[in-house]
Design an enzyme around this catalytic site. Structure first.
Site, PDB file in Angstrom:
ATOM      1  N   ARG A   1      33.035 -65.220  46.486  1.00 40.33           N
ATOM      2  CA  ARG A   1      32.659 -64.756  45.147  1.00 40.33           C
ATOM      3  C   ARG A   1      33.746 -65.030  44.117  1.00 40.33           C
ATOM      4  O   ARG A   1      33.518 -65.682  43.092  1.00 40.33           O
ATOM      5  CB  ARG A   1      32.367 -63.258  45.194  1.00 40.33           C
ATOM      6  CG  ARG A   1      32.335 -62.565  43.835  1.00 40.33           C
ATOM      7  CD  ARG A   1      32.557 -61.069  44.013  1.00 40.33           C
ATOM      8  NE  ARG A   1      32.520 -60.335  42.761  1.00 40.33           N
ATOM      9  CZ  ARG A   1      33.597 -60.053  42.038  1.00 40.33           C
ATOM     10  NH1 ARG A   1      34.796 -60.492  42.428  1.00 40.33           N
ATOM     11  NH2 ARG A   1      33.483 -59.354  40.918  1.00 40.33           N
TER      12      ARG A   1
ATOM     13  N   GLY B   1      29.996 -56.528  32.220  1.00 40.04           N
ATOM     14  CA  GLY B   1      30.235 -55.838  33.484  1.00 40.04           C
ATOM     15  C   GLY B   1      31.577 -56.235  34.053  1.00 40.04           C
ATOM     16  O   GLY B   1      31.664 -56.708  35.180  1.00 40.04           O
TER      17      GLY B   1
ATOM     18  N   ASP C   1      32.145 -52.943  29.809  1.00 35.75           N
ATOM     19  CA  ASP C   1      31.760 -52.235  31.028  1.00 35.75           C
ATOM     20  C   ASP C   1      31.251 -50.848  30.669  1.00 35.75           C
ATOM     21  O   ASP C   1      31.730 -50.219  29.716  1.00 35.75           O
ATOM     22  CB  ASP C   1      32.934 -52.118  32.004  1.00 35.75           C
ATOM     23  CG  ASP C   1      32.455 -51.904  33.433  1.00 35.75           C
ATOM     24  OD1 ASP C   1      32.415 -52.893  34.208  1.00 35.75           O
ATOM     25  OD2 ASP C   1      32.106 -50.765  33.788  1.00 35.75           O
TER      26      ASP C   1
ATOM     27  N   SER D   1      31.429 -48.219  32.665  1.00 33.62           N
ATOM     28  CA  SER D   1      32.228 -47.186  33.319  1.00 33.62           C
ATOM     29  C   SER D   1      33.500 -46.938  32.512  1.00 33.62           C
ATOM     30  O   SER D   1      34.332 -47.837  32.357  1.00 33.62           O
ATOM     31  CB  SER D   1      32.593 -47.617  34.751  1.00 33.62           C
ATOM     32  OG  SER D   1      33.609 -46.794  35.279  1.00 33.62           O
TER      33      SER D   1
ATOM     34  N   GLU E   1      23.715 -53.842  25.951  1.00 31.58           N
ATOM     35  CA  GLU E   1      22.667 -53.658  24.954  1.00 31.58           C
ATOM     36  C   GLU E   1      23.154 -52.904  23.716  1.00 31.58           C
ATOM     37  O   GLU E   1      22.502 -52.935  22.670  1.00 31.58           O
ATOM     38  CB  GLU E   1      21.479 -52.903  25.569  1.00 31.58           C
ATOM     39  CG  GLU E   1      20.725 -53.669  26.637  1.00 31.58           C
ATOM     40  CD  GLU E   1      21.307 -53.523  28.022  1.00 31.58           C
ATOM     41  OE1 GLU E   1      20.634 -53.871  29.002  1.00 31.58           O
ATOM     42  OE2 GLU E   1      22.476 -53.060  28.142  1.00 31.58           O
TER      43      GLU E   1
ATOM     44  N   GLU F   1      29.302 -61.338  36.564  1.00 28.35           N
ATOM     45  CA  GLU F   1      28.976 -61.284  37.991  1.00 28.35           C
ATOM     46  C   GLU F   1      27.978 -60.156  38.147  1.00 28.35           C
ATOM     47  O   GLU F   1      28.338 -59.014  38.393  1.00 28.35           O
ATOM     48  CB  GLU F   1      30.249 -61.041  38.809  1.00 28.35           C
ATOM     49  CG  GLU F   1      30.061 -61.332  40.289  1.00 28.35           C
ATOM     50  CD  GLU F   1      29.482 -60.155  41.046  1.00 28.35           C
ATOM     51  OE1 GLU F   1      28.239 -59.992  41.016  1.00 28.35           O
ATOM     52  OE2 GLU F   1      30.248 -59.412  41.660  1.00 28.35           O
TER      53      GLU F   1
ATOM     54  N   GLU G   1      19.775 -53.755  41.389  1.00 28.64           N
ATOM     55  CA  GLU G   1      20.603 -53.223  40.302  1.00 28.64           C
ATOM     56  C   GLU G   1      20.067 -53.605  38.930  1.00 28.64           C
ATOM     57  O   GLU G   1      20.430 -53.001  37.931  1.00 28.64           O
ATOM     58  CB  GLU G   1      22.077 -53.655  40.401  1.00 28.64           C
ATOM     59  CG  GLU G   1      22.788 -53.119  41.615  1.00 28.64           C
ATOM     60  CD  GLU G   1      24.230 -53.554  41.687  1.00 28.64           C
ATOM     61  OE1 GLU G   1      24.664 -54.338  40.827  1.00 28.64           O
ATOM     62  OE2 GLU G   1      24.930 -53.109  42.604  1.00 28.64           O
TER      63      GLU G   1
END
Length: 620
Positions: free
Chosen positions: A275, A299, A321, A323, A364, A383, A392
């Protein structure tokens, strides 16, 4: 990116006279420069014509203490007369909700809500705004789609404050109020509905059942029920359901982003060399794409892709992100490595590598957090892939970012994705383990475990020797052009026994279907060094593993030249199938970020007979 945490048609309500004119709002916010170096966060302290109120203008950053002053400002400063539009179009309560969300969505795109013209900045848009010509609508308003019931802004106080439908008309109750107890009961009912509605909107509590019980209960004298209770029930229940749905999505999102706040999953992803090196090679190996580019990382997690982009020579990197924890981490990582952008530092003191800004938001809602310049981004990298590629549902966020923030002709990395499928044998199940546990036969356990696997998908790594059929392509996605609804698809394909899958007896048992995916950084954008990232069982294992779907019963397969017993059922030892014809549907589930998978299976024998098995439904 993957974790292992496994009748909106209200009745028309009549409007009264237009509202009185209210005090003019104060001046709009001053327009700032729009260069890349002047991006600022749209924090909660945004000023504007209304001072420090909680209701945000539909067109600028002005805030107000009341609905009336806000709409007065919109009418005088932005030529948007909300009350006139409501009256002349005959909108109900839901129409008002849709209109507000519609206008906000268009303004976010610098697009005129009335005529659709697009502008390069909010200031140009505000200078253009004009009144809506109601007769030209011909009875169909552009905000009629139910999609606009979902709040465009999270926790939009204006939607909570609408009083245009405060209703004092007894006729609307649907029946005369002859009993004193009825009148009192209805007032209490309204208060209860209002209280419950606020509970749903404000904290996402599931009180819809309580709504229904309250709004249909009779009064104590047994003579006040039916339509009297039903009128407030209709309006309150519908808005409650819409709000609860939105809150449900928010709750899932919070859980989703929260799952990425622990370092374990990031350690696993960063340690996935297939990855991480694929992204590294694509970003560092294509200087003609990356040198001087403006990059959006959707992300970002720890920020590894943003670091690669900065190292590759990007002139500006915006890392996003959901989070808060990971935004803090990514910011510190970028700072520690000398890549963090400091808007307070003088230009002559900045190094060319100080280009990364980390923003806490969903893709968004990016334009609510920063001012995205009109020239947008050169490169969008993410990713986003989950188990079975689409688990997801992060792809929808990437496509939104592509459509709203990537410049025309800009690069999206990766730019292709393909889902593959194949049949697997007994070795792909746990049966061999249970058949010999330290010399003891525990196959009864193995059969039960395999039976459970036929109801739930399993994410695991299969050895290439356990694949017994040829590989089939289920679906391919062009990420540069695909639409969001293409994430839901149905694919029909055929599986034949591979040469390596033929057993000594001539009959091989197929126990189910395994799915995996590849993503490509193709020469469309990566001209110097195209890269392919594969999660195939024939390649180096990745943290995505493969997704395994076990049949209710295994299917015997053989090559076409095998002899068959005409009286035997297809897919058995006596009449093995020479081909399995399957149809798989993958759609986004009602539970946000999950997917539903259905598998239809038909075995075909060498003499042309067919046998179909019951459809299997899985949720991931």
């Amino acid at each position: 990116m993957a974790t292992r945490e496994h009748e909106l048609r209200p009745e028309q309500e009549r409007l009264g006279e237009d509202r009185e004119e209210y005090e003019d709002g104060e001046e709009e916010e001053e327009e700032g420069e729009e260069g890349w170096d002047d991006w600022e966060s749209d924090g909660d302290d945004a000023g504007g014509g209304g001072g420090g109120g909680g209701l945000l203008c539909l067109f600028c950053s002005a805030r107000f203490d009341s609905e009336s002053s806000l709409f007065s400002h919109c009418a005088s400063e932005h030529r948007f007369d909300f009350y006139r539009v409501v009256k002349e179009t005959g909108m109900d309560f839901y129409g008002c909700i849709k209109l507000i969300n519609f206008v906000r969505s268009k303004v976010a795109e610098n697009k005129c809500w009335s005529c659709g013209q697009v502008f390069s900045s909010n200031s140009e848009l505000c200078g253009h705004l004009h009144a809506l010509e109601i007769p030209q609508l011909e009875g169909k308003v552009p905000w009629g789609d139910d999609v606009y019931l979902k709040p465009f802004l999270e926790d939009d106080s204006l939607l909570h404050s609408l009083s245009v439908f405060d209703d004092d008309d007894e006729d609307d109750c649907g029946m005369p109020m002859e009993k004193g107890g009825c009148s009192a009961g209805n007032g209490s009912l309204a208060e209860t509905c209002e209280s419950n509605l606020k509970s749903i909107i404000n904290d996402g509590s599931d009180v819809i059942d309580r709504f229904e019980r309250t709004c249909t209960i009779e009064s104590t004298d047994g003579e006040c029920s039916g339509s009297l209770a039903q009128e407030p029930s209709d309006k309150q229940l519908k808005i409650a359901r819409a709000s609860a749905a939105a809150r449900g999505i928010k709750s899932v999102d919070e859980s989703y982003f929260g799952s990425y706040s622990s370092f374990g999953i990031h350690r696993e992803m960063l340690g996935d060399k297939v990855r991480t090196e694929a992204y590294r090679d694509a970003l560092l190996g294509n200087p003609s794409l990356m040198n001087g580019a403006t990059v959006l990382d959707v992300g970002c997690g720890t920020g590894i892709l943003s670091l690669f982009a900065a190292k590759a020579g990007a002139s500006r990197v915006i890392a996003v992100d959901g989070s808060a924890k990971m935004v803090s981490v990514a910011t510190e990582v970028a700072k520690s490595n000398g890549f963090l952008y400091d808007e307070n530092m003088e230009m002559q003191q900045k190094r060319d590598t100080q280009v990364i800004t980390v923003v806490h938001t969903k893709a968004e809602e990016l334009n609510h957090k920063i001012q995205v310049p009109s020239n947008k981004f050169d490169v969008l990298v993410s990713e986003w892939m989950g188990y079975c590629l689409l688990y997801e549902s992060m792809l929808s966020s990437v496509l939104y970012a592509r459509d709203h923030f990537l410049k025309p002709g800009g690069a999206i990395l990766p730019d292709t994705a393909t889902i593959f499928g194949a049949g697997f044998g007994k070795g792909g199940t746990s049966l061999p383990f249970w058949e010999n546990v330290y010399g003891f036969d525990m196959s009864c356990i193995g059969k039960e475990v395999t039976g459970n696997s036929a109801r739930f998908p399993v994410v695991d790594i299969l050895a290439s020797e356990d694949i017994v059929t040829e590989t089939a392509v289920l679906n391919s996605f062009d990420l540069a052009t695909m639409k969001e609804n293409e994430m839901d698809f149905t694919s029909s394909f055929e599986l034949r026994l591979s040469e390596s899958g033929v057993s000594q007896s001539g009959v091989t048992w197929c126990y189910g279907i395994i799915l995996w995916f590849d993503t490509g950084f193709t020469n469309r954008f990566c001209k110097e060094k195209p890269v392919n990232l594969s999660t195939s069982p024939f390649s180096t294992p990745t943290h995505w593993s493969q997704t395994i779907f076990t049949f209710e019963e295994p299917i015997a397969m053989a090559k076409e030249e095998s002899a068959v017993v005409s009286s035997a059922s297809v897919g058995t030892d006596e009449c093995p199938a020479v081909m399995i014809r399957s149809r798989i549907s993958i759609v986004r589930a009602s539970e946000h970020r999950s997917i539903d998978i259905s598998i239809e299976t038909t075995g075909i024998s060498s003499d042309g007979r067919k046998r179909s098995w019951p459809v299997q439904i899985f949720n991931l």
